[in-house]
Write an enzyme that holds these catalytic residues in place. Structure first.
Site, PDB file in Angstrom:
ATOM      1  N   THR A   1       3.746   1.618   2.502  1.00 35.41           N
ATOM      2  CA  THR A   1       5.557   2.501   1.163  1.00 35.41           C
ATOM      3  C   THR A   1       6.650   3.208   2.273  1.00 35.41           C
ATOM      4  OG1 THR A   1       4.369   1.224  -0.421  1.00 35.41           O
ATOM      5  CG2 THR A   1       6.589   2.416  -0.636  1.00 35.41           C
ATOM      6  N   SER A   2       5.599   4.291   2.972  1.00 36.19           N
ATOM      7  CA  SER A   2       7.120   5.866   3.226  1.00 36.19           C
ATOM      8  C   SER A   2       6.559   5.436   4.693  1.00 36.19           C
ATOM      9  CB  SER A   2       5.534   7.425   3.301  1.00 36.19           C
ATOM     10  OG  SER A   2       3.775   6.445   3.908  1.00 36.19           O
TER      11      SER A   2
ATOM     12  N   GLY B   1       1.159  -0.812   0.046  1.00 32.73           N
ATOM     13  CA  GLY B   1      -0.025  -0.257  -0.091  1.00 32.73           C
ATOM     14  C   GLY B   1       1.350   1.206   0.170  1.00 32.73           C
ATOM     15  N   CYS B   2       0.173   2.427  -0.496  1.00 39.47           N
ATOM     16  CA  CYS B   2       1.030   3.692  -0.572  1.00 39.47           C
ATOM     17  C   CYS B   2       1.549   4.072   1.161  1.00 39.47           C
ATOM     18  CB  CYS B   2       0.150   4.794  -1.403  1.00 39.47           C
ATOM     19  SG  CYS B   2      -1.917   4.574  -0.691  1.00 39.47           S
ATOM     20  N   TYR B   3       0.625   4.075   1.783  1.00 33.54           N
ATOM     21  CA  TYR B   3       0.818   5.272   2.991  1.00 33.54           C
ATOM     22  C   TYR B   3       1.948   3.625   4.399  1.00 33.54           C
ATOM     23  CZ  TYR B   3      -2.985   7.985   4.103  1.00 33.54           C
ATOM     24  OH  TYR B   3      -3.519   9.298   4.079  1.00 33.54           O
TER      25      TYR B   3
END
Length: 346
Positions: free
Chosen positions: A153-154, A149-151
């Site tokens: 990953t960061s 997921g995007c969140y």
């Protein structure tokens, strides 16, 4: 290397269109077919006019795309990938699932948070979580990658060195993250209408976002010992980008230079992760339209707390870019192929 025939299922969404843009620049790829549930027989460029004359391929049905392809990217909402992945794997194809269906190993947790039933536990066990900085060797050997997921990953890139090195106490972890509106997908909602979002800024799904168990499971795999996190996402009035700020109590009094040296060494060979010099802080505009992650660090000496700030482009390193990075690793291609983008300077 001969051209690899690639299919994109769910190509009409934001992630799918971003993926098409990257694949068109990839020297080892031929886009064999694209599908969209609502746009069959329409040209891709009808939906995205910037592609007129560059990519006018027609949308087909899923079956046709799978039949033509050696590698399939799935860009579908959760609960819609599992059966298609099963079919692809049975037919000897490689798959990168950009959706959420295979990210969690604990299927009870997945079903509880996503409210869907999983049917192929062996397939879930086979899937490799596609964070290359964490699982590169496993990605090389698998036929099924679950794109993060995007969140997560960061957040995971920002925390990986500190958690795995036992530098900080994960039980004290608080995560404050902010995303552009493309993270909500292409489907309109009241929360993402222009007049609602423009000049607005709000928290949403506080302590209940579906990326929470994904973050927890992967942090625990890093050695965080079954932690539960406090995670609050926010929606920024911008198109793309994620900025995550993480706070953790240090286990001992450790100076910033030592922590910075640890992070730099940890990511020294990573092509898409940059640890900024002390005193510099990440900005989402500095990674826009790139597969880069920028990380900034400091120590709050008054509270003996580590503060980590991490930024990515949610459509690139948070989705399509990372999917192509995983594709390159799976196929033995130079990892940066198709991903050599630098953020615009203005």
């Amino acid at each position: 290397m001969s051209q690899i025939k690639v299919g994109v299922i769910g190509a009409s969404g934001y992630v799918g269109s971003e993926l098409i843009g990257i694949l068109l620049k990839h020297q080892n790829v031929t886009i064999a077919g694209i599908s969209s549930g609502n746009n069959k027989d329409k040209p891709f460029s009808d939906l995205y006019p910037s592609f007129i004359g560059q990519f006018d391929q027609l949308f087909e049905d899923n079956e046709s795309v799978m039949n033509k392809s050696e590698v399939v990217f799935l860009c579908l909402p959760h609960g819609q990938s599992e059966q298609l992945v099963k079919q692809c794997i049975d037919e000897g194809k490689k798959v990168i699932d950009v959706g959420a269906d295979f990210r969690l190993k604990d299927l009870d947790v997945y079903e509880d948070w996503y409210h869907v039933e999983s049917h192929y536990p062996d397939l879930h066990e086979q899937a490799v979580y596609g964070l290359p900085e964490m699982n590169r060797e496993q990605i090389k050997k698998t036929s099924l990658v679950a794109n993060p997921g995007c969140y997560p990953t960061s957040i995971l890139l920002g925390l990986y060195p500190a958690v795995s090195s036992k530098l900080a106490n994960p039980s004290s972890l608080i995560i404050d993250a902010k995303s552009g509106v493309t993270g909500a997908g292409k489907k309109l909602s009241e929360a993402t209408h222009f007049v609602t979002k423009n000049e607005g800024f709000n928290a949403y799904k506080v302590a209940s976002h579906r990326h929470t168990p994904e973050i927890e499971e992967k942090l625990n795999q890093m050695g965080a010992n079954d932690i539960k996190i406090s995670f609050v996402p926010h929606l920024l009035p911008v198109n793309r980008g994620i900025l995550s700020t993480m706070y953790m109590d240090l286990e001992t009094e450790t100076d910033l230079d030592s922590i910075h040296a640890l992070y730099e060494e940890w990511y020294t060979d990573e092509p898409f992760v940059t640890v900024l010099k002390n005193g510099l802080w990440p900005d989402i505009s500095h990674v826009q339209h790139s597969n880069q992650c920028h990380i900034g660090l400091t120590v709050d000496e008054r509270t003996n707390r580590l503060i980590v700030v991490s930024v990515i482009d949610n459509m690139q390193k948070g989705a399509a870019g990372q999917a192509v990075q995983n594709f390159n690793i799976m196929l033995g291609i130079e990892e940066t192929e198709g991903l050599a983008m630098v953020a615009p300077s203005f």
